[in-house]
Design a protein around this motif. Structure first.
Motif, PDB file in Angstrom:
ATOM      1  N   VAL A   1     -14.646  -7.498  -6.715  1.00 34.95           N
ATOM      2  CA  VAL A   1     -14.595  -6.146  -7.191  1.00 34.95           C
ATOM      3  C   VAL A   1     -15.754  -5.701  -7.952  1.00 34.95           C
ATOM      4  CG1 VAL A   1     -13.531  -4.328  -8.776  1.00 34.95           C
ATOM      5  CG2 VAL A   1     -12.062  -5.848  -7.196  1.00 34.95           C
ATOM      6  N   ILE A   2     -16.316  -6.445  -8.978  1.00 28.43           N
ATOM      7  CA  ILE A   2     -17.452  -6.205  -9.827  1.00 28.43           C
ATOM      8  C   ILE A   2     -18.754  -6.261  -8.941  1.00 28.43           C
ATOM      9  CG2 ILE A   2     -19.030  -7.351 -11.420  1.00 28.43           C
ATOM     10  CD1 ILE A   2     -16.449  -8.783 -12.830  1.00 28.43           C
ATOM     11  N   LEU A   3     -19.139  -6.997  -7.986  1.00 23.25           N
ATOM     12  CA  LEU A   3     -19.972  -7.221  -6.960  1.00 23.25           C
ATOM     13  C   LEU A   3     -20.056  -5.748  -6.115  1.00 23.25           C
ATOM     14  CD1 LEU A   3     -20.262 -10.820  -5.972  1.00 23.25           C
ATOM     15  CD2 LEU A   3     -21.835  -9.713  -7.459  1.00 23.25           C
ATOM     16  N   SER A   4     -18.795  -5.456  -6.041  1.00 21.74           N
ATOM     17  CA  SER A   4     -18.592  -4.213  -4.944  1.00 21.74           C
ATOM     18  C   SER A   4     -19.071  -3.067  -5.609  1.00 21.74           C
ATOM     19  CB  SER A   4     -17.369  -3.803  -4.482  1.00 21.74           C
ATOM     20  OG  SER A   4     -17.114  -4.951  -3.667  1.00 21.74           O
ATOM     21  N   ILE A   5     -18.881  -2.781  -7.258  1.00 20.01           N
ATOM     22  CA  ILE A   5     -19.196  -2.065  -7.974  1.00 20.01           C
ATOM     23  C   ILE A   5     -20.779  -1.680  -8.178  1.00 20.01           C
ATOM     24  CG2 ILE A   5     -18.933  -1.067 -10.315  1.00 20.01           C
ATOM     25  CD1 ILE A   5     -16.207  -2.112 -10.183  1.00 20.01           C
ATOM     26  N   VAL A   6     -21.279  -3.044  -8.431  1.00 24.44           N
ATOM     27  CA  VAL A   6     -22.710  -3.064  -8.549  1.00 24.44           C
ATOM     28  C   VAL A   6     -23.480  -2.749  -7.458  1.00 24.44           C
ATOM     29  CG1 VAL A   6     -24.494  -4.877  -8.957  1.00 24.44           C
ATOM     30  CG2 VAL A   6     -22.611  -5.006 -10.325  1.00 24.44           C
ATOM     31  N   ILE A   7     -22.844  -3.149  -6.055  1.00 30.54           N
ATOM     32  CA  ILE A   7     -23.705  -2.640  -5.129  1.00 30.54           C
ATOM     33  C   ILE A   7     -23.509  -1.191  -4.862  1.00 30.54           C
ATOM     34  CG2 ILE A   7     -23.444  -2.803  -2.323  1.00 30.54           C
ATOM     35  CD1 ILE A   7     -22.462  -5.550  -2.881  1.00 30.54           C
ATOM     36  N   LEU A   8     -22.300  -0.559  -5.104  1.00 31.62           N
ATOM     37  CA  LEU A   8     -22.190   0.889  -5.067  1.00 31.62           C
ATOM     38  C   LEU A   8     -22.999   1.454  -5.937  1.00 31.62           C
ATOM     39  CD1 LEU A   8     -18.600   1.259  -4.927  1.00 31.62           C
ATOM     40  CD2 LEU A   8     -20.235   1.971  -2.939  1.00 31.62           C
ATOM     41  N   ILE A   9     -23.239   0.921  -7.242  1.00 31.36           N
ATOM     42  CA  ILE A   9     -24.309   1.733  -8.102  1.00 31.36           C
ATOM     43  C   ILE A   9     -25.847   1.389  -7.802  1.00 31.36           C
ATOM     44  CG2 ILE A   9     -25.358   1.272 -10.504  1.00 31.36           C
ATOM     45  CD1 ILE A   9     -22.411   0.391 -11.562  1.00 31.36           C
ATOM     46  N   LEU A  10     -25.990   0.453  -7.207  1.00 28.82           N
ATOM     47  CA  LEU A  10     -27.706   0.034  -6.623  1.00 28.82           C
ATOM     48  C   LEU A  10     -27.878   1.134  -5.304  1.00 28.82           C
ATOM     49  CD1 LEU A  10     -27.952  -3.713  -6.758  1.00 28.82           C
ATOM     50  CD2 LEU A  10     -29.020  -2.077  -7.985  1.00 28.82           C
ATOM     51  N   ILE A  11     -26.918   1.204  -4.629  1.00 30.37           N
ATOM     52  CA  ILE A  11     -27.054   2.343  -3.621  1.00 30.37           C
ATOM     53  C   ILE A  11     -27.316   3.581  -3.990  1.00 30.37           C
ATOM     54  CG2 ILE A  11     -25.626   3.365  -1.654  1.00 30.37           C
ATOM     55  CD1 ILE A  11     -24.216   0.733  -1.133  1.00 30.37           C
ATOM     56  N   PHE A  12     -26.525   3.933  -4.990  1.00 33.34           N
ATOM     57  CA  PHE A  12     -26.541   5.395  -5.551  1.00 33.34           C
ATOM     58  C   PHE A  12     -28.022   5.527  -6.249  1.00 33.34           C
ATOM     59  CE2 PHE A  12     -21.981   5.969  -5.276  1.00 33.34           C
ATOM     60  CZ  PHE A  12     -21.874   6.852  -4.597  1.00 33.34           C
ATOM     61  N   TYR A  13     -28.270   4.619  -6.931  1.00 33.31           N
ATOM     62  CA  TYR A  13     -29.538   4.208  -7.648  1.00 33.31           C
ATOM     63  C   TYR A  13     -30.847   4.375  -6.855  1.00 33.31           C
ATOM     64  CZ  TYR A  13     -33.482   2.697 -10.433  1.00 33.31           C
ATOM     65  OH  TYR A  13     -34.817   2.482 -10.867  1.00 33.31           O
ATOM     66  N   LEU A  14     -30.506   3.884  -5.637  1.00 32.57           N
ATOM     67  CA  LEU A  14     -31.782   3.638  -4.583  1.00 32.57           C
ATOM     68  C   LEU A  14     -32.071   5.218  -4.178  1.00 32.57           C
ATOM     69  CD1 LEU A  14     -31.417   0.283  -3.025  1.00 32.57           C
ATOM     70  CD2 LEU A  14     -33.361   1.157  -4.454  1.00 32.57           C
ATOM     71  N   LYS A  15     -30.745   5.732  -3.732  1.00 36.14           N
ATOM     72  CA  LYS A  15     -30.632   7.137  -3.190  1.00 36.14           C
ATOM     73  C   LYS A  15     -31.392   8.062  -4.076  1.00 36.14           C
ATOM     74  CE  LYS A  15     -27.065   6.781   0.162  1.00 36.14           C
ATOM     75  NZ  LYS A  15     -25.681   7.431   0.531  1.00 36.14           N
ATOM     76  N   ALA A  16     -31.191   7.986  -5.411  1.00 33.72           N
ATOM     77  CA  ALA A  16     -31.531   8.934  -6.235  1.00 33.72           C
ATOM     78  C   ALA A  16     -33.037   8.564  -6.561  1.00 33.72           C
ATOM     79  CB  ALA A  16     -30.840   8.504  -7.641  1.00 33.72           C
ATOM     80  N   LEU A  17     -33.617   7.421  -6.474  1.00 33.60           N
ATOM     81  CA  LEU A  17     -34.874   7.102  -6.688  1.00 33.60           C
ATOM     82  C   LEU A  17     -35.634   7.623  -5.644  1.00 33.60           C
ATOM     83  CD1 LEU A  17     -36.967   5.373  -8.130  1.00 33.60           C
ATOM     84  CD2 LEU A  17     -36.440   3.361  -6.810  1.00 33.60           C
ATOM     85  N   ARG A  18     -35.228   7.512  -4.250  1.00 32.88           N
ATOM     86  CA  ARG A  18     -35.910   7.610  -3.235  1.00 32.88           C
ATOM     87  C   ARG A  18     -36.002   9.407  -3.127  1.00 32.88           C
ATOM     88  NH1 ARG A  18     -33.378   5.325   2.247  1.00 32.88           N
ATOM     89  NH2 ARG A  18     -34.840   6.665   3.241  1.00 32.88           N
ATOM     90  N   SER A  19     -34.858  10.113  -3.453  1.00 28.31           N
ATOM     91  CA  SER A  19     -34.786  11.470  -3.731  1.00 28.31           C
ATOM     92  C   SER A  19     -35.949  11.964  -4.587  1.00 28.31           C
ATOM     93  CB  SER A  19     -33.461  11.971  -3.900  1.00 28.31           C
ATOM     94  OG  SER A  19     -33.556  13.317  -4.052  1.00 28.31           O
ATOM     95  N   ASN A  20     -36.029  11.308  -5.730  1.00 30.83           N
ATOM     96  CA  ASN A  20     -36.834  11.594  -6.694  1.00 30.83           C
ATOM     97  C   ASN A  20     -38.443  11.415  -6.282  1.00 30.83           C
ATOM     98  OD1 ASN A  20     -37.699  12.285  -9.665  1.00 30.83           O
ATOM     99  ND2 ASN A  20     -38.527  10.340  -9.634  1.00 30.83           N
ATOM    100  N   ILE A  21     -38.723  10.523  -5.651  1.00 31.64           N
ATOM    101  CA  ILE A  21     -40.128  10.140  -5.098  1.00 31.64           C
ATOM    102  C   ILE A  21     -40.419  11.219  -3.979  1.00 31.64           C
ATOM    103  CG2 ILE A  21     -41.299   8.437  -3.621  1.00 31.64           C
ATOM    104  CD1 ILE A  21     -39.594   6.157  -4.807  1.00 31.64           C
TER     105      ILE A  21
END
Length: 360
Positions: free
Chosen positions: A15-35
């Motif tokens: 569960v913890i790893l799944s949450i971390v992966i989801l957070i990273l996915i959203f972070y990467l999407k936000a980062l790409r959008s910002n770039i």
């Protein structure tokens, strides 16, 4: 063993790893959008700068005033972006790109704008940095915008410990001052890499009148790298009037200088050089001996036959081949008297090759 407890721990980790992966996915999407958004903003600002700059250059000057009213308005718009490092970089890059497409009074107008915006002060400030890469960028900025009055500031960098800084300083003097800019060689103590020499030669090629370049003083420089650079200039521009100094350089303390001098004397087919080298053949390195025989290939006469004959049995294949080739060219009678077979297999191969190539 308590399997329910282990199973509980495993599921908790999943569960913890799944949450971390989801957070990273959203972070990467936000980062790409910002770039992407940042890149879009940069392109938009660059286009705006380019449009303003063109408008500025084509605005009519007002007699007696430095800038017209319209130009003053544009300057205010530019100044809003200057405090921002990113926007300032975009302004500088756009200025430089456009400066390569214009000429005449427009160049002067752009220089005035460059200084009015304080970009010159930012470039000079970089020269005081403790970071070598910032200094190099500062010199490059001044070079690109052809700011000549900073030459005294740049002089102290010609022997900088970093090659990149030295390179920018050297190019600054050549690009902005032409032949007079070569004076930096008078004080050059640092080495010049092959890449440095290539770049400097490219700039020297652009000089309008190569005949006015008096290179003799640099051929006597204490810095061997300066001599080698100027020897390349001598060869490229066929400066045969330097022959006497080239003959002196055969005895230079630097091996690289001696080899380069012999190469250029060979290029000019200076027969006097072969006598100097023949008289000191036993003192020469193998590479110098080969260079001598390359000179003989162009300048040898029948009078050199006896000297060449001593090397037809050399242990070095290249010397042996050149000696036999020269002998066949300048004294075929003596060549024909040679034994055609020997215990030396390489000798036999060379003889067969020469006879086949030139005809027996």
């Amino acid at each position: 063993m308590n399997f329910p407890l282990v199973e509980s721990v495993i599921w908790t980790l999943v569960v913890i790893l799944s949450i971390v992966i989801l957070i990273l996915i959203f972070y990467l999407k936000a980062l790409r959008s910002n770039i992407r958004l940042t890149e879009v903003r940069k392109i938009k600002y660059r286009n705006n700068v380019e449009q303003l700059l063109i408008e500025f250059l084509y605005s009519e000057d007002v007699e007696g005033e430095k800038f017209s009213d319209n130009q003053k308005k544009i300057i205010k718009k530019f100044k809003k972006g200057v405090p921002s490092k990113n926007k300032r970089q975009i302004i500088s890059n756009t200025f430089f790109e456009l400066s390569r497409e214009i000429s005449g009074n427009m160049i002067l107008t752009m220089h005035k704008l460059y200084e009015e915006l304080g970009l010159l002060n930012f470039a000079i400030k970089k020269l005081r940095s403790k970071k070598w890469n910032i200094i190099a960028i500062g010199i490059k900025d001044l070079r690109q915008f052809k700011i000549k009055r900073t030459q005294n500031l740049i002089t102290k960098f010609i022997n900088h410990k970093r090659e990149e800084v030295r390179r920018e300083a050297h190019l600054y003097f050549l690009e902005l001052f032409g032949y007079e800019g070569l004076s930096f060689l008078d004080n050059l103590k640092a080495p010049l890499s092959e890449w440095d020499q290539i770049q400097l030669l490219r700039e020297i090629e652009k000089f309008e009148n190569h005949e006015i370049i008096d290179v003799t003083k640099w051929l006597r420089s204490e810095n061997k790298y300066v001599i080698i650079l100027i020897l390349n200039v001598v060869k490229f521009f066929n400066r045969l009037e330097t022959k006497e100094i080239l003959l002196e350089l055969i005895n230079h303390s630097s091996f690289e200088v001696r080899i380069k001098a012999i190469d250029i004397l060979t290029h000019f087919e200076v027969a006097e050089a072969k006598e100097i080298l023949k008289n000191k053949i036993l003192e020469l390195s193998l590479k110098e001996q080969i260079a001598l025989f390359e000179l003989l290939e162009k300048t040898a006469t029948i009078a050199d036959s006896v000297f060449v004959l001593d090397y037809i049995s050399s242990n070095n294949f290249e010397l042996k081949h050149k000696a036999l080739k020269i002998l066949k060219t300048v004294d075929k009678g003596l060549y024909d008297k040679l034994e055609k077979t020997s215990n030396d297999e390489s000798y036999n191969k060379i003889i067969n090759f020469l006879d086949f190539s030139y005809g027996i």
